[in-house]
Design a protein around this motif. Sequence first.
Motif, PDB file in Angstrom:
ATOM      1  N   GLY A 224       0.812  -1.250  -0.034  1.00 48.46           N
ATOM      2  CA  GLY A 224       0.099   0.081   0.159  1.00 48.46           C
ATOM      3  C   GLY A 224       0.873   1.127   0.001  1.00 48.46           C
ATOM      4  N   PHE A 225       0.535   2.238  -0.858  1.00 46.60           N
ATOM      5  CA  PHE A 225       1.583   3.303  -0.761  1.00 46.60           C
ATOM      6  C   PHE A 225       0.776   4.689  -1.442  1.00 46.60           C
ATOM      7  N   THR A 226      -0.430   4.660  -1.717  1.00 47.27           N
ATOM      8  CA  THR A 226      -1.030   5.772  -2.437  1.00 47.27           C
ATOM      9  C   THR A 226      -1.695   6.829  -1.407  1.00 47.27           C
ATOM     10  N   GLY A 227      -2.030   6.309  -0.062  1.00 48.40           N
ATOM     11  CA  GLY A 227      -2.888   7.354   0.645  1.00 48.40           C
ATOM     12  C   GLY A 227      -4.166   7.612   0.631  1.00 48.40           C
ATOM     13  N   ALA A 228      -4.718   7.962   1.438  1.00 47.93           N
ATOM     14  CA  ALA A 228      -6.411   8.274   1.268  1.00 47.93           C
ATOM     15  C   ALA A 228      -6.644   9.496   0.448  1.00 47.93           C
ATOM     16  N   PHE A 229      -7.547   9.442  -0.203  1.00 52.10           N
ATOM     17  CA  PHE A 229      -8.247  10.498  -1.040  1.00 52.10           C
ATOM     18  C   PHE A 229      -9.794  10.763  -0.995  1.00 52.10           C
ATOM     19  N   ALA A 230     -10.073  11.836  -0.887  1.00 54.26           N
ATOM     20  CA  ALA A 230     -11.488  12.206  -0.967  1.00 54.26           C
ATOM     21  C   ALA A 230     -11.973  12.749  -2.359  1.00 54.26           C
ATOM     22  N   GLY A 231     -13.058  11.939  -2.958  1.00 53.80           N
ATOM     23  CA  GLY A 231     -13.305  12.381  -4.319  1.00 53.80           C
ATOM     24  C   GLY A 231     -14.596  12.332  -4.846  1.00 53.80           C
ATOM     25  N   LEU A 232     -14.790  12.605  -6.101  1.00 52.85           N
ATOM     26  CA  LEU A 232     -16.207  12.720  -6.879  1.00 52.85           C
ATOM     27  C   LEU A 232     -16.035  11.599  -7.828  1.00 52.85           C
ATOM     28  N   TRP A 233     -16.960  10.791  -7.901  1.00 51.76           N
ATOM     29  CA  TRP A 233     -16.867   9.394  -8.326  1.00 51.76           C
ATOM     30  C   TRP A 233     -18.209   9.236  -9.279  1.00 51.76           C
ATOM     31  N   VAL A 234     -17.840   8.801 -10.398  1.00 47.30           N
ATOM     32  CA  VAL A 234     -19.275   8.335 -11.461  1.00 47.30           C
ATOM     33  C   VAL A 234     -18.802   6.897 -12.030  1.00 47.30           C
ATOM     34  N   GLN A 235     -19.922   6.287 -12.121  1.00 46.85           N
ATOM     35  CA  GLN A 235     -20.026   5.035 -13.051  1.00 46.85           C
ATOM     36  C   GLN A 235     -21.362   4.788 -13.922  1.00 46.85           C
ATOM     37  N   ASP A 236     -20.910   4.372 -15.137  1.00 43.85           N
ATOM     38  CA  ASP A 236     -21.955   4.083 -15.882  1.00 43.85           C
ATOM     39  C   ASP A 236     -21.492   2.689 -16.679  1.00 43.85           C
ATOM     40  N   ILE A 237     -21.899   1.799 -15.627  1.00 37.16           N
ATOM     41  CA  ILE A 237     -21.589   0.378 -15.931  1.00 37.16           C
ATOM     42  C   ILE A 237     -21.851  -0.432 -17.505  1.00 37.16           C
ATOM     43  N   GLY A 238     -22.935   0.314 -17.966  1.00 42.56           N
ATOM     44  CA  GLY A 238     -23.356  -0.097 -19.166  1.00 42.56           C
ATOM     45  C   GLY A 238     -22.994   0.584 -20.439  1.00 42.56           C
ATOM     46  N   ALA A 239     -22.143   1.533 -20.015  1.00 45.94           N
ATOM     47  CA  ALA A 239     -21.474   2.601 -20.935  1.00 45.94           C
ATOM     48  C   ALA A 239     -22.323   3.072 -21.871  1.00 45.94           C
ATOM     49  N   ASP A 240     -23.634   3.640 -21.429  1.00 43.87           N
ATOM     50  CA  ASP A 240     -24.642   4.417 -21.994  1.00 43.87           C
ATOM     51  C   ASP A 240     -24.479   5.813 -22.121  1.00 43.87           C
ATOM     52  N   GLY A 241     -23.435   6.524 -21.750  1.00 44.73           N
ATOM     53  CA  GLY A 241     -23.377   7.804 -21.792  1.00 44.73           C
ATOM     54  C   GLY A 241     -23.643   8.529 -20.644  1.00 44.73           C
ATOM     55  N   GLY A 242     -23.859   7.989 -19.553  1.00 46.50           N
ATOM     56  CA  GLY A 242     -24.267   8.608 -18.217  1.00 46.50           C
ATOM     57  C   GLY A 242     -23.377   9.448 -17.745  1.00 46.50           C
ATOM     58  N   TYR A 243     -23.667  10.534 -17.338  1.00 43.89           N
ATOM     59  CA  TYR A 243     -22.562  11.496 -16.646  1.00 43.89           C
ATOM     60  C   TYR A 243     -23.455  12.061 -15.322  1.00 43.89           C
ATOM     61  N   ALA A 244     -22.573  13.093 -14.660  1.00 45.07           N
ATOM     62  CA  ALA A 244     -22.979  13.912 -13.430  1.00 45.07           C
ATOM     63  C   ALA A 244     -22.417  15.054 -13.396  1.00 45.07           C
ATOM     64  N   ASP A 245     -23.343  16.183 -13.115  1.00 49.23           N
ATOM     65  CA  ASP A 245     -22.575  17.284 -13.099  1.00 49.23           C
ATOM     66  C   ASP A 245     -22.217  17.766 -11.342  1.00 49.23           C
ATOM     67  N   PHE A 246     -21.321  18.318 -11.348  1.00 48.60           N
ATOM     68  CA  PHE A 246     -20.856  18.785  -9.669  1.00 48.60           C
ATOM     69  C   PHE A 246     -20.822  20.370 -10.054  1.00 48.60           C
ATOM     70  N   ASP A 247     -21.609  20.927  -9.300  1.00 50.28           N
ATOM     71  CA  ASP A 247     -21.711  22.347  -9.062  1.00 50.28           C
ATOM     72  C   ASP A 247     -20.702  23.314  -8.365  1.00 50.28           C
ATOM     73  N   SER A 248     -20.054  22.417  -7.272  1.00 50.02           N
ATOM     74  CA  SER A 248     -19.081  23.017  -6.653  1.00 50.02           C
ATOM     75  C   SER A 248     -18.262  21.924  -5.670  1.00 50.02           C
ATOM     76  N   ALA A 249     -16.997  22.167  -5.126  1.00 49.86           N
ATOM     77  CA  ALA A 249     -16.584  21.261  -4.179  1.00 49.86           C
ATOM     78  C   ALA A 249     -15.874  22.099  -3.266  1.00 49.86           C
ATOM     79  N   THR A 250     -15.984  21.905  -1.957  1.00 51.14           N
ATOM     80  CA  THR A 250     -15.601  22.702  -0.872  1.00 51.14           C
ATOM     81  C   THR A 250     -14.573  21.673  -0.072  1.00 51.14           C
ATOM     82  N   TRP A 251     -13.301  22.001   0.302  1.00 50.89           N
ATOM     83  CA  TRP A 251     -12.363  21.249   0.817  1.00 50.89           C
ATOM     84  C   TRP A 251     -12.238  22.223   2.452  1.00 50.89           C
ATOM     85  N   HIS A 252     -12.651  21.416   3.582  1.00 48.21           N
ATOM     86  CA  HIS A 252     -12.648  21.824   5.065  1.00 48.21           C
ATOM     87  C   HIS A 252     -11.485  21.066   5.592  1.00 48.21           C
ATOM     88  N   THR A 253     -10.696  21.832   6.479  1.00 50.66           N
ATOM     89  CA  THR A 253      -9.823  21.095   7.374  1.00 50.66           C
ATOM     90  C   THR A 253      -9.907  21.572   8.768  1.00 50.66           C
TER      91      THR A 253
END
Length: 246
Positions: free
Chosen positions: A212-241
């Motif tokens: 293991g070497f990559t470290g943890a990530f927080a992210g935006l993730w989208v699947q279109d398992i049937g490859a039908d052209g599906g997508y998602a729109d993300f209006d904004s993303a905010t990082w807090h610490t």
Amino acid sequence: MDRRRVAPGARGRTGDVVAAPDLPPAPWPAEPATDHFDAPTLGPAWSTLRRPATPDWVDLAARPSHLRIVGGQSPVGRHRPSLVARRVTDARCALSTVLEFRPETFRQLAGITGYYNSRNWHYAYASLDDAGEPVLEVLSCDSGRRTAYPEATVRLGRRTRIGLRVVFDGPALRFSYDLGDGWRPLSPVLDATILSDEHAARAVDGEPTGWGFTGAFAGLWVQDIGADGGYADFDSATWHTGAAVD
């Protein structure tokens, strides 16, 4: 501070010690907490998984001030994932986003994740249930073993705009959601330690077979398992610490 350096010299000869130039400080500019996705390319804080952020799946031009992610393979797939993520840099931090998504089939999913690799992740996502109704669900994968949380399911009705947040709090991870009336918990407290180098390393008879070497990530993730052209729109993303998480 002694601002001196060794000047270049001939090979094998010590250079003269000279004073370093008196330059003004040049700190790296502070990064805005919220990315409104107004730039033509992703900012340097963002990373993608196994493929570059090309316009065929990371589209910042399709809709002003939105990040459009075209769905990739399943969460456990190792080829063509559609993940845009940033590295977890603090013991206490959070990523929140505003998702707009209209799945056409249960094979289309979009949401937010705490991610280590294809065998270790937590995922809060919107999709359709077996009856074709829009829902929010939570799924985890620990060393390849997946766990669903039916008690966390939220029925969305006609809502297509959703706030989603993942919080890292030391060894704990939590998801929450906002349908326009404030944040509410979505998941039970989940184990954030599965998103670590130590947990992801695998050994057989005491001999490592995978590191293991990559470290943890927080992210935006989208699947279109049937490859039908599906997508998602993300209006904004905010990082807090730190204290800003609450």
